[in-house]
Motif scaffolding. Structure first.
Motif, short mmCIF file in Angstrom:
data_model
loop_
_atom_site.label_atom_id
_atom_site.label_comp_id
_atom_site.label_asym_id
_atom_site.label_seq_id
_atom_site.Cartn_x
_atom_site.Cartn_y
_atom_site.Cartn_z
N SER A 1 118.68 6.27 -82.45
CA SER A 1 117.37 6.56 -83.03
C SER A 1 116.25 6.32 -82.04
O SER A 1 116.35 5.49 -81.14
CB SER A 1 117.13 5.66 -84.25
N SER A 2 115.16 7.04 -82.24
CA SER A 2 113.96 6.81 -81.44
C SER A 2 112.75 7.23 -82.28
O SER A 2 112.86 8.10 -83.15
CB SER A 2 113.98 7.62 -80.15
N PRO A 3 111.59 6.63 -82.01
CA PRO A 3 110.39 7.07 -82.71
C PRO A 3 110.08 8.54 -82.48
O PRO A 3 109.67 9.25 -83.41
CB PRO A 3 109.31 6.16 -82.13
N PRO B 1 107.66 6.18 -76.77
CA PRO B 1 107.91 7.61 -76.91
C PRO B 1 109.39 7.97 -76.96
O PRO B 1 109.77 8.88 -77.65
CB PRO B 1 107.23 8.21 -75.67
N ALA B 2 110.23 7.29 -76.22
CA ALA B 2 111.66 7.58 -76.24
C ALA B 2 112.38 6.38 -75.67
O ALA B 2 112.58 5.38 -76.34
CB ALA B 2 111.97 8.85 -75.45
N PRO C 1 104.35 9.40 -79.19
CA PRO C 1 104.19 10.11 -80.46
C PRO C 1 103.34 9.35 -81.48
O PRO C 1 103.35 9.69 -82.67
CB PRO C 1 105.63 10.18 -80.95
N SER C 2 102.61 8.31 -81.05
CA SER C 2 101.99 7.39 -82.01
C SER C 2 101.03 8.10 -82.97
O SER C 2 101.03 7.83 -84.18
CB SER C 2 101.27 6.26 -81.27
N ALA C 3 100.20 9.01 -82.45
CA ALA C 3 99.24 9.69 -83.32
C ALA C 3 99.96 10.45 -84.42
O ALA C 3 99.55 10.43 -85.60
CB ALA C 3 98.36 10.63 -82.50
N GLU C 4 101.03 11.11 -84.05
CA GLU C 4 101.79 11.89 -85.02
C GLU C 4 102.40 10.99 -86.09
O GLU C 4 102.35 11.31 -87.30
CB GLU C 4 102.87 12.68 -84.29
#
Length: 285
Positions: free
Chosen positions: A66-68, A110-111, A128-131
């Motif tokens: 898993s990753s954000p 991010p990964a 990807p924080s904003a998303e």
């Protein structure tokens, strides 16, 4: 006159996905272009979710854990399909997002862990924080108000501090946040997108065969907050994609990568281009 994808070439693209595409993209093809089963897409997506609630093998992010960023791609689908907050896949995914937030740094990785590198956290923060902030706000019924307020404040602060124009992938993440952001923040982000996107897209067709930021990424449909501003570039870019579709039927990546990664992206990009062509009425059927 606008060039359209011929029906023959459209069938060629669909055949490529059916024969060589990822299972997830096969289900997306059926759903997006043939009014197929939403449940079929979700059943495939469930196979990408791990016991920790996160998602793997989503094109972005690692294949085997898993990753954000992989989870952000899954939530692009979940929100696009209007999956409700009471769905276990959504609830487990949200739990993973909340638990993987780095409170010390105020972001999601991010990964892979890149904090050993020289990275400007404000410049890189959005991806990807904003998303992910957007997805938490969309499903805010089960997210702590205190935590969500903290995230929205961080987002607004970074929007004011980030150097302009922003990085392509940071801009894409902010663009996905727009749909779910509260009004004041939404207006700020749209302003930034309208100012920065025209500066980062490549508008010279001679350069589209090499790595660059393609215009259609920012306006796969006319509902994009920058669609009106870059419309002519998007149409020209999609005409280029039509002209450069391969004989096998896929729309090729324009970067170097491993054979396995390129196989994934041939599938992903072919669906993305077909969606954009459909949205702009550029498929001759």
């Amino acid at each position: 006159m606008i060039t359209k994808l011929s029906n023959e070439r459209f069938e060629k693209a669909k055949s490529y996905i059916k024969e060589h595409g990822r299972t997830l993209d096969q289900s997306r093809l059926d759903y997006y272009l043939h009014h197929g089963s939403k449940e079929n897409v979700l059943n495939v997506l469930r196979t990408h979710q791990n016991l920790d609630g996160g998602f793997q093998d989503m094109g972005e992010g690692p294949r085997n854990f898993s990753s954000p960023i992989g989870t952000s791609v899954a939530f692009q689908l979940l929100t696009d399909l209007d999956v409700p907050v009471n769905d276990p896949m959504v609830q487990n995914g949200l739990k993973y997002i909340v638990e993987t937030f780095d409170h010390d740094l105020g972001l999601w990785q991010p990964a892979f862990n890149w904090l050993h590198e020289e990275v400007n956290l404000v410049q890189s923060w959005g991806n990807p924080s904003a998303e992910l902030v957007g997805y938490l706000n969309h499903y805010k019924e089960i997210v702590s108000n205190t935590f969500l307020d903290k995230l929205l404040n961080i987002t607004a602060r970074n929007m004011l501090l980030v150097k302009r124009p922003m990085d392509t992938f940071v801009l894409l993440c902010y663009m996905r946040l727009v749909k779910f952001a509260p009004d004041g923040l939404k207006e700020l982000i749209i302003q930034r997108l309208q100012e920065d996107v025209p500066k980062v897209i490549e508008t010279d067709p001679a350069k589209w065969s090499k790595w660059c930021t393609k215009p259609y990424w920012f306006a796969i449909s006319s509902t994009s907050p920058v669609a009106d501003i870059i419309n002519q570039d998007v149409i020209r870019n999609l005409e280029y994609e039509i002209q450069n579709q391969t004989d096998e039927g896929f729309f090729p990546p324009h970067w170097n990568d491993t054979e396995e990664n390129l196989w994934n992206w041939k599938s992903i990009l072919t669906i993305d281009v077909l969606k954009a062509l459909r949205n702009y009425n550029m498929i001759d059927q």
